[in-house]
Design a protein around this motif. Structure first.
Motif, mmCIF file in Angstrom:
data_model
loop_
_atom_site.group_PDB
_atom_site.id
_atom_site.type_symbol
_atom_site.label_atom_id
_atom_site.label_comp_id
_atom_site.label_asym_id
_atom_site.label_seq_id
_atom_site.Cartn_x
_atom_site.Cartn_y
_atom_site.Cartn_z
ATOM 1 N N THR A 81 12.572 2.908 1.457
ATOM 2 C CA THR A 81 11.372 3.489 2.074
ATOM 3 C C THR A 81 11.631 4.956 2.391
ATOM 4 N N ARG A 107 11.532 2.950 8.478
ATOM 5 C CA ARG A 107 11.714 4.267 7.869
ATOM 6 C C ARG A 107 13.128 4.441 7.324
ATOM 7 N N GLU A 145 0.303 4.158 0.885
ATOM 8 C CA GLU A 145 0.049 5.057 2.008
ATOM 9 C C GLU A 145 0.280 4.379 3.357
ATOM 10 N N ALA A 146 0.607 3.092 3.349
ATOM 11 C CA ALA A 146 0.802 2.356 4.601
ATOM 12 C C ALA A 146 2.135 2.748 5.241
ATOM 13 N N GLN A 147 2.093 3.157 6.509
ATOM 14 C CA GLN A 147 3.287 3.575 7.225
ATOM 15 C C GLN A 147 3.834 2.445 8.093
ATOM 16 N N ARG A 196 7.161 4.227 4.203
ATOM 17 C CA ARG A 196 6.329 3.835 3.062
ATOM 18 C C ARG A 196 7.214 3.430 1.887
ATOM 19 N N ASP A 197 6.767 2.442 1.154
ATOM 20 C CA ASP A 197 7.549 1.912 0.037
ATOM 21 C C ASP A 197 7.642 2.945 -1.076
ATOM 22 N N ARG A 235 4.805 4.181 -4.067
ATOM 23 C CA ARG A 235 4.388 5.579 -4.145
ATOM 24 C C ARG A 235 4.754 6.186 -5.490
ATOM 25 N N ASP A 288 0.852 -1.189 0.000
ATOM 26 C CA ASP A 288 0.000 0.000 0.000
ATOM 27 C C ASP A 288 0.892 1.244 0.000
#
Length: 294
Positions: free
Chosen positions: A78, A66, A59-61, A83-84, A88, A57
């Motif tokens: 990331t 990080r 938007e998945a944190q 987030r990947d 994104r 996803d």
């Protein structure tokens, strides 16, 4: 193959096929244009197929991951929120190309119709419409876009409206020049003698004559529109987080440029490649569609 070389063609269908075949042969001789078209199609295709290419996803944190280095789990690493970046990047391309396509539809259609009407009818209508375009074109485009977006609520819709409003006058000017060039031709006079009204003449005969130049100009402008979308995202008045967008990604990670360089570099490279690809594609289309360039 002899059917594609027939002179003269025996039917309208054959004439269209011969024209398309000759245009294709002319286009593939332009190596830079072929590379640019493949690059653009690859980027658009990858963005459309983003759900199939990546499973994470966008938007998945995951704060425990990080600013992770590129690996088999995260091919481009990331970002500052875990987030990947690849996810994104692909989903951000969807946003950018959607805005580009929507602006193209609204701006080109509006400019084409306004310019064709002004150029064919002339007189008071021409003066009013062209003064309206002069007012808009008198402002620096980026400054006017920023002002319009600031008045509205920042977001995708505001970006589309602002860029469309500042772009259509260019196409109106081009369509007007083409319409003025063809309105006194013999075939337009023949159509009018057959009883066609101004609306039918404009839509069926004048507008088609203006389309090729509009397509060429939009292809050349597409790179600038992509940069404008990225600029709006970078300054915080375009696409709003957490929605992925290339300019927003660069803005959010610009502080990590020296240490975690892969985070801002990836969307930056995507912006450069998309802009350069569309610019070169526009040059190739100009060589193909403009008879004076042959």
């Amino acid at each position: 193959m002899n059917w594609l070389r027939a002179e003269p063609p025996s039917s309208r269908t054959q004439a269209h096929v011969i024209f398309l075949h000759q245009s294709f042969l002319h286009f593939i001789r332009n190596r830079a244009g072929v590379v640019a078209s493949l690059l653009v199609m690859t980027m658009i295709g990858a963005s459309i197929a983003a759900p199939l290419l990546v499973s994470l996803d966008p938007e998945a944190q995951n704060l425990s991951q990080r600013l992770a280095y590129p690996s088999t789990s995260h091919w481009l690493g990331t970002d500052e929120l875990g987030r990947d970046v690849l996810s994104r990047l692909l989903y951000g391309g969807r946003i950018t190309f959607t805005i580009l396509a929507t602006v193209g539809i609204f701006a080109c259609t509006t400019g084409l119709l306004v310019g064709a009407l002004a150029g064919y009818i002339g007189g008071l209508l021409d003066a009013i419409l062209m003064r309206a375009t002069d007012v808009i074109m008198s402002f620096p485009r980026l400054a006017l876009v920023l002002a319009l977006v600031s008045v509205m609520n920042p977001g995708i819709e505001a970006a589309i409206i602002a860029i469309s409003v500042t772009t259509w006058p260019i196409y109106a000017r081009m369509a007007r020049a083409d319409a003025r060039a063809v309105r006194r031709t013999d075939y337009i006079a023949a159509v009018r003698l057959l009883g066609a009204g101004p609306g039918r003449v404009v839509l069926r005969h004048v507008v088609p004559m203006c389309i090729s130049n509009i397509v060429i100009r939009f292809s050349l402008d597409a790179g600038g529109i992509i940069l404008t979308v990225a600029t709006l995202g970078f300054v915080g008045v375009g696409v709003q987080p957490p929605v992925p967008e290339w300019g927003t990604m660069v803005s959010a990670s610009r502080g990590a440029l020296l240490q975690q360089w892969w985070v801002p570099i990836a969307p930056g490279i995507a912006i450069c490649l998309a802009s350069a690809g569309f610019n070169q594609l526009g040059e190739a289309l100009r060589d193909l569609l403009d008879p004076t360039q042959r």
